[in-house]
Design a protein around this motif. Structure first.
Motif, PDB file in Angstrom:
ATOM      1  N   GLN A 167       0.845  -1.203   0.000  1.00 46.48           N
ATOM      2  CA  GLN A 167       0.000   0.000   0.000  1.00 46.48           C
ATOM      3  C   GLN A 167       0.876   1.247   0.000  1.00 46.48           C
ATOM      4  OE1 GLN A 167      -3.087   0.227   2.992  1.00 46.48           O
ATOM      5  NE2 GLN A 167      -4.473  -0.099   1.275  1.00 46.48           N
ATOM      6  N   MET A 168       0.863   1.924  -1.128  1.00 46.49           N
ATOM      7  CA  MET A 168       1.687   3.129  -1.243  1.00 46.49           C
ATOM      8  C   MET A 168       0.930   4.189  -2.016  1.00 46.49           C
ATOM      9  SD  MET A 168       5.580   1.977  -1.990  1.00 46.49           S
ATOM     10  CE  MET A 168       5.124   1.026  -3.407  1.00 46.49           C
ATOM     11  N   PRO A 169       1.348   5.456  -1.900  1.00 43.40           N
ATOM     12  CA  PRO A 169       0.673   6.510  -2.655  1.00 43.40           C
ATOM     13  C   PRO A 169       0.824   6.310  -4.159  1.00 43.40           C
ATOM     14  CG  PRO A 169       2.116   7.451  -0.997  1.00 43.40           C
ATOM     15  CD  PRO A 169       2.374   5.997  -1.018  1.00 43.40           C
ATOM     16  N   ARG A 170      -0.065   6.898  -4.896  1.00 41.09           N
ATOM     17  CA  ARG A 170      -0.066   6.898  -6.365  1.00 41.09           C
ATOM     18  C   ARG A 170      -0.253   5.506  -6.934  1.00 41.09           C
ATOM     19  NH1 ARG A 170       2.590  12.025  -8.824  1.00 41.09           N
ATOM     20  NH2 ARG A 170       2.645  13.311  -6.964  1.00 41.09           N
ATOM     21  N   ASN A 196       0.419   1.292  -6.313  1.00 40.98           N
ATOM     22  CA  ASN A 196       0.804   0.356  -5.254  1.00 40.98           C
ATOM     23  C   ASN A 196       1.933  -0.567  -5.702  1.00 40.98           C
ATOM     24  OD1 ASN A 196      -0.230  -1.994  -6.571  1.00 40.98           O
ATOM     25  ND2 ASN A 196      -2.278  -1.523  -5.834  1.00 40.98           N
ATOM     26  N   GLU A 213      -3.690  -9.539   3.675  1.00 41.20           N
ATOM     27  CA  GLU A 213      -4.714  -9.760   2.655  1.00 41.20           C
ATOM     28  C   GLU A 213      -4.135  -9.930   1.248  1.00 41.20           C
ATOM     29  OE1 GLU A 213      -7.247  -6.245   2.104  1.00 41.20           O
ATOM     30  OE2 GLU A 213      -5.693  -5.163   3.160  1.00 41.20           O
ATOM     31  N   TYR A 214      -2.870  -9.550   1.088  1.00 40.86           N
ATOM     32  CA  TYR A 214      -2.279  -9.621  -0.253  1.00 40.86           C
ATOM     33  C   TYR A 214      -1.390 -10.832  -0.453  1.00 40.86           C
ATOM     34  CZ  TYR A 214      -3.559  -4.702  -0.079  1.00 40.86           C
ATOM     35  OH  TYR A 214      -4.230  -3.525   0.070  1.00 40.86           O
ATOM     36  N   GLU A 249     -10.547  -7.495  -4.635  1.00 39.25           N
ATOM     37  CA  GLU A 249     -11.535  -6.672  -5.326  1.00 39.25           C
ATOM     38  C   GLU A 249     -11.092  -6.428  -6.768  1.00 39.25           C
ATOM     39  OE1 GLU A 249      -8.513  -3.984  -3.738  1.00 39.25           O
ATOM     40  OE2 GLU A 249      -9.675  -5.613  -2.892  1.00 39.25           O
ATOM     41  N   ARG A 275      -9.977  -1.242 -10.593  1.00 37.13           N
ATOM     42  CA  ARG A 275     -10.731  -0.127 -11.162  1.00 37.13           C
ATOM     43  C   ARG A 275      -9.845   0.701 -12.078  1.00 37.13           C
ATOM     44  NH1 ARG A 275     -15.049  -1.396 -12.001  1.00 37.13           N
ATOM     45  NH2 ARG A 275     -15.423   0.713 -12.677  1.00 37.13           N
ATOM     46  N   ARG A 276      -8.594   0.309 -12.183  1.00 35.29           N
ATOM     47  CA  ARG A 276      -7.699   1.103 -13.022  1.00 35.29           C
ATOM     48  C   ARG A 276      -6.592   0.210 -13.564  1.00 35.29           C
ATOM     49  NH1 ARG A 276      -4.442   4.530  -8.364  1.00 35.29           N
ATOM     50  NH2 ARG A 276      -2.919   2.928  -7.921  1.00 35.29           N
ATOM     51  N   ILE A 293      -2.395   6.505 -15.485  1.00 37.93           N
ATOM     52  CA  ILE A 293      -3.359   5.672 -14.789  1.00 37.93           C
ATOM     53  C   ILE A 293      -4.679   5.745 -15.547  1.00 37.93           C
ATOM     54  CG2 ILE A 293      -4.621   5.362 -12.635  1.00 37.93           C
ATOM     55  CD1 ILE A 293      -2.096   6.474 -11.246  1.00 37.93           C
ATOM     56  N   PRO A 342      -8.569   4.804 -15.975  1.00 35.82           N
ATOM     57  CA  PRO A 342      -9.750   4.235 -15.331  1.00 35.82           C
ATOM     58  C   PRO A 342     -10.327   3.150 -16.246  1.00 35.82           C
ATOM     59  CG  PRO A 342      -9.938   6.627 -15.561  1.00 35.82           C
ATOM     60  CD  PRO A 342      -8.775   6.199 -16.388  1.00 35.82           C
ATOM     61  N   GLU A 361     -13.230   2.313 -16.881  1.00 38.11           N
ATOM     62  CA  GLU A 361     -14.423   2.731 -17.627  1.00 38.11           C
ATOM     63  C   GLU A 361     -14.057   3.280 -19.007  1.00 38.11           C
ATOM     64  OE1 GLU A 361     -15.123   3.392 -13.300  1.00 38.11           O
ATOM     65  OE2 GLU A 361     -13.664   4.198 -14.682  1.00 38.11           O
ATOM     66  N   LEU A 385      -2.807  11.141   1.721  1.00 36.21           N
ATOM     67  CA  LEU A 385      -1.460  10.594   1.584  1.00 36.21           C
ATOM     68  C   LEU A 385      -1.315   9.887   0.243  1.00 36.21           C
ATOM     69  CD1 LEU A 385      -0.967   9.122   5.144  1.00 36.21           C
ATOM     70  CD2 LEU A 385       0.349  10.979   4.160  1.00 36.21           C
ATOM     71  N   ASN A 386      -2.396   9.257  -0.183  1.00 34.79           N
ATOM     72  CA  ASN A 386      -2.383   8.498  -1.422  1.00 34.79           C
ATOM     73  C   ASN A 386      -2.229   9.401  -2.641  1.00 34.79           C
ATOM     74  OD1 ASN A 386      -2.276   5.870  -2.034  1.00 34.79           O
ATOM     75  ND2 ASN A 386      -4.472   5.531  -2.120  1.00 34.79           N
ATOM     76  N   SER A 387      -2.593  10.666  -2.490  1.00 37.85           N
ATOM     77  CA  SER A 387      -2.529  11.569  -3.627  1.00 37.85           C
ATOM     78  C   SER A 387      -1.089  11.831  -4.041  1.00 37.85           C
ATOM     79  CB  SER A 387      -3.223  12.885  -3.282  1.00 37.85           C
ATOM     80  OG  SER A 387      -2.395  13.624  -2.399  1.00 37.85           O
ATOM     81  N   GLY A 388      -0.156  11.476  -3.161  1.00 35.70           N
ATOM     82  CA  GLY A 388       1.248  11.633  -3.512  1.00 35.70           C
ATOM     83  C   GLY A 388       1.782  13.035  -3.310  1.00 35.70           C
ATOM     84  N   ASP A 420      -6.342  12.961  -5.827  1.00 35.78           N
ATOM     85  CA  ASP A 420      -6.270  12.963  -7.279  1.00 35.78           C
ATOM     86  C   ASP A 420      -7.113  11.810  -7.807  1.00 35.78           C
ATOM     87  OD1 ASP A 420      -4.735  10.854  -6.622  1.00 35.78           O
ATOM     88  OD2 ASP A 420      -2.950  11.474  -7.721  1.00 35.78           O
ATOM     89  N   ALA A 438      -6.488   9.351  -9.669  1.00 41.65           N
ATOM     90  CA  ALA A 438      -5.907   8.012  -9.593  1.00 41.65           C
ATOM     91  C   ALA A 438      -6.151   7.363  -8.233  1.00 41.65           C
ATOM     92  CB  ALA A 438      -4.415   8.080  -9.871  1.00 41.65           C
ATOM     93  N   SER A 439      -6.044   8.166  -7.163  1.00 41.45           N
ATOM     94  CA  SER A 439      -6.206   7.544  -5.851  1.00 41.45           C
ATOM     95  C   SER A 439      -7.676   7.229  -5.588  1.00 41.45           C
ATOM     96  CB  SER A 439      -5.623   8.427  -4.754  1.00 41.45           C
ATOM     97  OG  SER A 439      -6.257   9.673  -4.739  1.00 41.45           O
ATOM     98  N   LEU A 464      -9.580   6.023  -7.815  1.00 41.92           N
ATOM     99  CA  LEU A 464      -9.803   4.737  -8.473  1.00 41.92           C
ATOM    100  C   LEU A 464      -9.310   3.578  -7.633  1.00 41.92           C
ATOM    101  CD1 LEU A 464      -8.837   5.675 -12.103  1.00 41.92           C
ATOM    102  CD2 LEU A 464     -11.102   5.187 -11.230  1.00 41.92           C
ATOM    103  N   LYS A 511     -11.584   2.586  -4.373  1.00 39.97           N
ATOM    104  CA  LYS A 511     -12.873   1.909  -4.422  1.00 39.97           C
ATOM    105  C   LYS A 511     -12.843   0.575  -3.698  1.00 39.97           C
ATOM    106  CE  LYS A 511     -16.258   3.003  -7.775  1.00 39.97           C
ATOM    107  NZ  LYS A 511     -16.566   3.118  -9.182  1.00 39.97           N
ATOM    108  N   GLY A 512     -13.722   0.430  -2.732  1.00 42.25           N
ATOM    109  CA  GLY A 512     -13.866  -0.841  -2.038  1.00 42.25           C
ATOM    110  C   GLY A 512     -12.637  -1.268  -1.282  1.00 42.25           C
TER     111      GLY A 512
END
Lengths: 247, 341
Positions: free
Chosen positions: A56-59, A61, A83-84, A138, A141-142, A153, A155, A157, B264-267, B293, B295-296, B298, B301-302
């Motif tokens: 789990q990391m920003p931007r 993973n 969980e991973y 899960e 989503r991207r 990144i 999406p 969709e 934090l996830n937004s970087g 942002d 990206a984070s 997305l 989700k869940g």
């Protein structure tokens, strides 16, 4: 000398790794990264032998980071929660350290690396499987792709379809096409089956992009997408489509 | 495997019913032919007995299943039409027979009626048993699904309180601090214990003053600030009036945790969070802002980002679905919570 990268968004977590690695003079830390973007760059630049990778990391993973690099170092995952585990094993992780981990446990991981062992013992694997049963990962989503040196990144969709291409998968996003070193089966598992359907051995389409189906003859069906793209549909794919669309 | 066994038993049940009828009819026809009595009407009787059994299938809602099982390639409408035709045909047969040959075949007629009735009873008992078994199975499946969702809710609740990622990452930070600053490690451990104790002791349905929830928030943030050093900054704008308001326990903290993770996830190198609390007509308004942002969002989700859970809780507590509102614009994510007083 074994060249190492530490990748974790928490400085304190990197402190622990650095401290433990201090007892192994044959390991050299090249760089420390606090997010996936930096990690991709650092891995390409240094081509390390071994990386310690947080999940789990920003931007982006840890898993997405691995998807983006061509040079594949040995990987030891470090994460706070299990969980991973299963996914990490699928990715042929050398080891999987659960924070906080002891020096002895760390030494075990280093031993594995030094002995060139890949993957874990069967017992460990089984345990991980048992632990993860019932935990559905899960749906993605991207999709993270590399566009030259830029990381994008996408999406899901906005992805109209995917096409198998030798060892790669072509990802079609708007007017662009990205290559990912992966298989369609991987995307069949990671993308939402209610959204993406494999209609052919080499094609997957986003159902939201489906415009109409054209029957050429008994065995040939063509799917027209809203963006004008035509995709061949196999017999099995047609059956799946009919089921999903309730025809 | 289970599926095929089920299909088999279902088919078997109906096959036995049909077979039994056919045997009865065959025996009857044989008996009539052997006795040499009225061979022609006897054949008519056999026909009558066979075709009159079919309406039973139809009436007992068995024919459709059975026939569509057998003639799966035919459309069920065609099968139904067939059944109707047979039904009409049997009625015509019955009427014709009763008008023309009634006196001559009185005995055989009685026997026939008996057999047909027996067939009817047999088929209805079988079909009734089948429906019952199916109903029981459905009931137990329903119960299982309810139990499943109850357990899931409980688990979710527990996970909410334990926050495994937060907990283990904090423990790891404490471990790291022990290597270089034992005093800091000690105070982080104390804060973590205090936070866990407070959140475990909270009764989720009891209202608490905002002041108390803010104290919990401070504890939580003090831990996150150590983990992420100077990346995290929080600004407060809370009116005195708002401090005196009360809210259900553990509403604000999950929202803040979400904001911290998201931010934090937004970087962003510096993550600035903002918490506003003020009173407006009829209640307490909470506003939380964090950078984010696309990206984070997305990846969020869940992923245990607790807003869905929070929305559900608010809905259960107040029977309103408009209390939690989120907005995202220009890289700022805003969470608005309204607590009626």
């Amino acid at each position: 000398m074994n060249r190492v990268l530490l990748i974790d968004d928490e400085a304190l977590a990197r402190d622990v790794l650095r401290h433990y690695l201090g007892s192994y003079p044959e390991f050299e830390i090249l760089e420390e990264c606090s997010n996936g973007f930096d990690a991709v760059k650092a891995i390409q630049k240094h081509k390390p032998d071994l990386i310690f990778l947080d999940i789990q990391m920003p931007r982006i993973n840890g898993f997405e980071t691995l998807e983006l690099i061509e040079h594949q170092p040995k990987v030891i995952f470090t994460t706070a929660y299990d969980e991973y585990a299963l996914k990490a094993f699928e990715l042929q992780a050398l080891d999987y350290l659960l924070k906080p981990f002891s020096e002895a446990r760390f030494a075990g991981a280093i031993q594995k690396y030094l002995q060139g062992k890949n993957a874990l013992t069967e017992n460990h694997k089984l345990e991980a499987l048992l632990n993860s049963s019932g935990k559905h990962s899960e749906e993605a989503r991207r999709v993270v792709v590399k566009d030259g040196s830029r990381i994008q990144i996408l999406p899901v969709e906005e992805i109209s379809h995917l096409e198998a291409y030798d060892d790669y998968v072509k990802v079609f996003h708007k007017d662009n096409l990205f290559l990912k070193k992966n298989t369609l089966s991987y995307y069949e598992q990671s993308l939402d089956p209610k959204e993406f359907l494999r209609v052919h051995r080499s094609f997957m389409l986003n159902l939201n992009f489906l415009h109409r189906l054209e029957t050429l003859d008994k065995h040939n069906v063509l799917a027209h997408l809203k963006n004008g793209v035509k995709i061949p549909v196999s017999r099995a794919g047609y059956a799946k489509l009919r089921e999903v669309l309730g025809l | 495997m289970a599926m095929s066994v089920k299909t088999l038993s279902r088919l078997e049940l109906r096959s036995i019913a049909l077979l039994w009828m056919v045997i009865c009819d065959a025996l009857l026809v044989l008996a009539l032919l052997e006795n040499g009595v009225l061979p022609e009407p006897a054949l008519q009787l056999a026909l009558l007995s066979f075709v009159s059994a079919l309406p039973f299938f139809y009436l007992l809602d068995i024919s459709q299943d059975f026939l569509s099982g057998v003639f799966s390639k035919l459309s069920s409408r065609l099968v139904l039409l067939l059944v109707c035709l047979v039904l009409i045909f049997s009625v015509i047969c019955f009427v014709a027979l009763s008008i023309f040959d009634l006196r001559q075949m009185n005995d055989h007629m009685a026997l026939m009626v008996f057999v047909i009735l027996a067939q009817g009873i047999m088929v209805s008992v079988l079909s009734w048993t089948w429906t019952l078994v199916k109903g029981l199975k459905r009931d137990s499946a329903y119960r299982q699904s309810i139990e499943g969702s109850l357990r899931e809710a409980e688990l979710h609740h527990l996970r909410r309180q334990l926050q495994p990622h937060f907990l283990f990452n904090s423990l790891n930070s404490i471990k790291a601090l022990l290597l270089k600053d034992t005093k800091a490690a000690g105070s982080m451990l104390e804060n973590l214990s205090e936070f866990l104790r407070s959140s475990l002791n909270q009764d989720e349905n009891r209202p608490v003053p905002l002041e108390e929830e803010l104290r919990l928030l401070e504890l939580y943030l003090s831990i996150e600030k150590i983990r992420f050093a100077d990346r995290l900054q929080v600004q407060y704008a809370i009116t005195d009036e708002a401090r005196a308001c009360s809210l259900p326990a553990l509403i604000l903290q999950p929202a803040m945790e979400n904001a911290v993770k998201f931010g934090l996830n937004s970087g962003e190198e510096k993550v600035e969070l903002q918490l506003k609390a003020f009173c407006r007509e009829g209640g307490l308004q909470l506003e939380l802002q964090n950078p984010c942002d696309e990206a984070s969002r997305l990846s969020a989700k869940g992923k245990g980002f607790g807003l869905d859970l929070l929305r559900r809780r608010l809905h259960l507590l107040y029977k309103r679905s408009d209390l939690l509102q989120i907005k995202q614009e220009q890289g700022i994510f805003t969470t608005r919570i309204f607590i009626p007083q």
